[in-house]
Design an enzyme around this catalytic site. Structure first.
Site, mmCIF file in Angstrom:
data_model
loop_
_atom_site.group_PDB
_atom_site.id
_atom_site.type_symbol
_atom_site.label_atom_id
_atom_site.label_comp_id
_atom_site.label_asym_id
_atom_site.label_seq_id
_atom_site.Cartn_x
_atom_site.Cartn_y
_atom_site.Cartn_z
ATOM 1 N N ASN A 432 -53.776 4.504 -37.041
ATOM 2 C CA ASN A 432 -54.418 5.734 -36.586
ATOM 3 C C ASN A 432 -55.366 5.434 -35.434
ATOM 4 O O ASN A 432 -56.378 4.751 -35.609
ATOM 5 C CB ASN A 432 -55.207 6.377 -37.727
ATOM 6 N N GLU A 433 -55.010 5.868 -34.241
ATOM 7 C CA GLU A 433 -55.859 5.894 -33.041
ATOM 8 C C GLU A 433 -56.264 4.521 -32.510
ATOM 9 O O GLU A 433 -57.161 4.423 -31.669
ATOM 10 C CB GLU A 433 -57.114 6.757 -33.282
#
Length: 884
Positions: A432-433
């Site tokens: 995630n990210e």
């Protein structure tokens, strides 16, 4: 050969602080099992509830201490040729395990289950098992110091979390507290066997015609001494036999293949049923059954479609199940509690059911939490919710020294094996990210360099984890499930590129802080994160205030209420979006909570409505889905969730539900300038222009009549009515219907800014299938009137509240003190001449449906309904933003 015996080691556990002497810290009983130290300290009254007030600050010492757990369990004699194993499903995190005085295991990964052969150490009768847990927080910092050459850095928490394979949100996040746990968080069992089924996997293929399926079941057998020789596979559906086969074990593996004609296919909710085939696998020695494993599988054809688009650059990004393209409206998921062992199976099902009932099709399991419990995926299987599964990496620059890579590889292998049979899981993503963090910090990333060894030498070595290690694990274990290196990710393009892959759209709230009315300009091929904060239910706030309703901090800007909002700059951002859009006041608390929830509801509904408009059919899938950040909370907090910690839906839950209905109608209002003539740019007038479209997410073409009506918001007078006959709405897409200037009686005099516009879709049977009311914005400029005839009636069966008013009313909200009473809709807009029905569940004779005592104050739209024994209802209300 004796059958495998499984003995839970779940009784008699006790604990104490290990970095103190036993005189200073005596053993105390655990509160439950599995468990963690905070739960046990709470159960023994040794710490205050970290979720109340600011108690989080008073328990930080817990995560920096060392803790010792022990128990005594009884074991039978282990026969010659048999094996005894202690199986630890989850130890959080740095654990040293001792059996009868001998260290048998040292762990460093919360996510990985461990097994250890204890045959030589196990005694017949009582055995002492102890587990020493070190501080993950302090160990993390020691690892940071050990590898100073790595460029440490994070969003949320601190850099020590990157070095530790543990739920990253335990370090704190912008929606959660910093509560660093430890303990035996998943079951521990003693297994004694001569042979066992070590793994059971399935390779399912559904033919493109959907008329047949092939299932390849593979059992891995572990044998000790004498060998089990056969495995029997029995496939049933709803208790009826489908197929069975007995095969011989060869080199520790047994494989059976089944051909299923006319299979019962698993579909996402709304598009079909969710049949689950049960596969019972029996390990045989001769004719004797010595082990058994049963799993449920679903047969479906799941694809991620990325292909060139008509009329726009880039490629599509949408999911297709059983040849049905899906607009995936859904939510992101974080762990449902900071203390995971107390999340019950029932609570998982309650959460997933809430998602399904909210017309959502997908949950994204976010990469800063955990690989969820089987109950979570079971619920998704049964309710038909697609799962986007992240690996557990989030918001930072992760290191990649050799021992850590090996730990991550084992973590990935074990967790993929544990949950890969669930038909709900349709995609795995590497992180995630983290690619966004790489971009923001200027870390080295050359997409054209395809040599993984080179990646480890850069200041972004985690690329090796996402594009090599995890990719290889998925290719080996789940080759038919799509692997996506990260979220967001666009094949090496900038992670903000809206034309490829998925994006996280945070330019509303974060970033450039765009107006949410501009979401149509912020679209991507698939928006896997976006959101807007809102306060939770007033009941939830009262639950975390130390003195409840009598607490002196019971106001929106108090230090305790602010403490229960972890987002940086939340005060400015909430105030910004409130002041841009509506009149509001911070007092009373109830009205402020309502205002933030109305704002969130309007914001998220706009995103779903405008992005779903870009789902335009084959070759024009310009947006394939939107996942709101987030569905849930891990503690009572003001956050981006659309339902709070206690499963109380915020008003946005209902506006999202309406936007994701099978059939919906969308309206947007734009400024329209009328030129003086075709040769000049001089404008003689400016008016508002209405654009109308319909979204038909069903799999049948529809023909509808579109009814338009308009009212003056100040007088309540109807100013316009018109019907378009026989408007086609082709299946599974959005279709443009009409565009025209806002109809007003005195055009050019600004009265379009006081016109509320409603549109309805009516089918050939005369049934209203969709409705939407569009208001001039910002709402704060409107002079809405207090209704004199706001009526409500509870139907005789007690299942519906019917609401109406003689003037336009924005955002009528109904509430009930009894949490067992559930509303199927909420925050409804009323216009003259119609009745809005709100379904009610759980109402009993004498049920009291009401709001707080701030009724009749300006800027509210809540009312009291008293359901009495004769099924009548009394109501009182005032208009949102009103002058009354």
């Amino acid at each position: 050969m004796a059958p495998r015996t499984v003995i839970p080691v779940n009784k008699g556990w006790e604990f104490r602080q290990a970095d103190k002497s036993e005189d200073e810290s005596k053993f105390l009983p655990v509160g439950q099992f599995p468990t963690n130290v905070h739960l046990d300290l709470l159960a023994n009254g040794l710490i205050p509830d970290p979720f109340i007030g600011k108690n989080e600050l008073d328990v930080q010492w817990v995560g920096e201490a060392q803790w010792l757990y022990r128990t005594t369990f009884s074991a039978p004699a282990v026969a010659s040729g048999s094996k005894a194993v202690l199986a630890f499903d989850g130890l959080d995190t740095f654990a040293t395990v001792t059996l009868n005085g001998t260290v048998i295991l040292e762990t460093d990964n919360m996510f990985t289950p461990f097994r250890h052969d204890v045959t030589s150490l196990l005694k017949e009768g009582d055995n002492e098992l102890s587990i020493h847990f070190d501080s993950a927080y302090l160990r993390g910092w020691k690892l940071v110091e050990k590898y100073p050459e790595h460029k440490w850095g994070v969003w949320n928490g601190d850099s020590s979390r990157l070095a530790v394979r543990k739920a990253q949100y335990h370090w704190g996040w912008d929606w959660g507290p910093a509560l660093n746990t430890c303990g035996p968080w998943r079951p521990i069992n003693l297994e004694i066997y001569d042979a066992r089924l070590a793994d059971l996997s399935f390779d399912n293929t559904v033919d493109e015609s959907l008329t047949s399926a092939d299932v390849k079941a593979t059992a891995v057998v572990e044998s000790v001494g004498s060998r089990a020789d056969k495995v029997r596979f029995e496939v049933t559906l709803d208790g009826k036999d489908v197929a069975s086969e007995t095969v011989h074990v060869a080199s520790g593996v047994a494989t059976a293949s089944f051909h299923v004609s006319k299979p019962e296919l698993w579909y996402p909710v709304r598009y079909g049923k969710q049949p689950l085939y049960q596969v019972k696998t029996i390990l045989l020695c001769g004719d004797e059954a010595i082990d058994e494993v049963t799993k449920k599988i679903g047969l479906r054809r799941a694809e991620l479609i990325q292909r060139p688009l008509k009329d726009q650059p880039g490629t599509s990004f949408f999911f297709q199940v059983n040849n049905v393209p899906l607009y995936c409206g859904g939510s992101d998921w974080i762990p449902a509690d900071n203390f995971i062992p107390r999340i019950s199976r029932e609570k998982y099902f309650d959460w997933v059911r809430l998602v399904a009932e909210g017309n959502q099709f997908m949950i994204r399991v976010w990469g800063g939490g955990i690989y969820e419990e089987q109950a979570f995926y079971d619920a998704c299987d049964e309710y038909g919710i697609l799962v986007w599964q992240d690996f557990m990496f989030g918001c930072g620059n992760y290191p990649a020294w050799p021992e850590l890579l090996e730990s991550i590889k084992q973590e990935a292998i074990e967790n993929v094996k544990l949950i890969r049979h669930h038909p709900s899981i349709v995609i795995w993503a590497g992180n995630n990210e983290d690619y966004q963090y790489q971009e923001s910090e200027g870390l080295t990333y050359n997409y054209e360099d395809k040599n993984p060894d080179n990646w480890l030498k850069t200041d972004f070595p985690a690329r090796y984890i996402y594009e090599k290690l995890l990719s290889d694990v998925c290719a080996d274990l789940i080759p038919n499930t799509f692997y996506h290196p990260g979220s967001p990710w666009g094949a090496g393009r900038d992670t903000h590129d809206p034309t490829v892959g998925d994006i996280h759209q945070w330019n509303v709230w974060h970033g450039t802080q765009e107006k949410y009315q501009n979401f149509d300009k912020l679209v991507g091929r698939f928006v896997s994160e976006f959101g807007m904060e809102a306060f939770p239910s007033v009941k939830t706030i009262d639950a975390y205030l130390p003195l409840g309703k009598d607490d002196p901090d019971r106001y929106p800007q108090s230090s305790t209420v602010d403490f229960h909002n972890k987002a940086d700059g939340h005060e400015r951002r909430i105030a910004l979006y409130l002041v841009e859009n509506m009149r509001y006041a911070p007092d009373p608390l109830e009205q402020f909570v309502y205002s933030t929830q109305l704002m969130q509801a309007e914001c998220l509904a706009s995103a779903y409505r405008l992005w779903k408009r870009q789902w335009k059919g084959p070759g024009r899938e310009y947006c394939g889905g939107a996942l709101v950040w987030q569905i849930n909370d891990c503690w009572p907090v003001t956050s981006w969730s659309i339902a709070d910690y206690y499963l109380r839906p915020k008003h946005a839950y209902f506006t999202v539900k309406r936007e994701m209905a099978p059939v919906s109608i969308g309206i947007t209002r734009r400024e329209h300038r009328h030129p003086k003539d075709k040769y000049t740019r001089v404008y003689i007038d400016t008016s508002a222009r209405i654009e109308v479209w319909g979204s038909n997410l069903t799999l049948e073409d529809l023909t509808v009549d579109v009814v338009y009506r308009a009212w003056d918001v100040e007088t309540g007078e109807q100013t316009f009515e018109r019907t378009e006959k026989d408007v086609p709405l082709p299946e599974n897409r959005s279709t443009e219907i009409s565009a025209f200037d806002v109809p007003v009686r005195n055009p050019g005099k600004g009265e379009e800014n006081r016109t509320v516009f409603a549109a309805y879709l009516v089918n050939k049977s005369g049934e209203q299938v969709a409705r939407y009311v569009n208001w001039p914005e910002p709402l704060k400029y409107l002079h809405l009137q207090k209704p004199k005839e706001l009526k409500a009636a509870l139907t005789e069966d007690g299942k519906t509240v019917e609401v109406s008013a003689e003037v336009p009313v924005k955002g009528v909200a109904v509430e009930c003190e009894d949490d067992e009473v559930k509303f199927e809709d909420n925050l409804v807009d009323l216009v003259p001449g119609e009745v809005v029905s709100i379904g009610v569940r759980g109402a009993k004779e004498g049920t009291k449906i009401e709001t707080s005592d701030f009724i009749f104050r300006p800027s509210t739209a809540v009312f009291t309904i008293q359901a009495t024994a004769d099924s009548t209802a009394k109501i009182a209300a005032t208009n949102i933003l009103g002058d009354g």
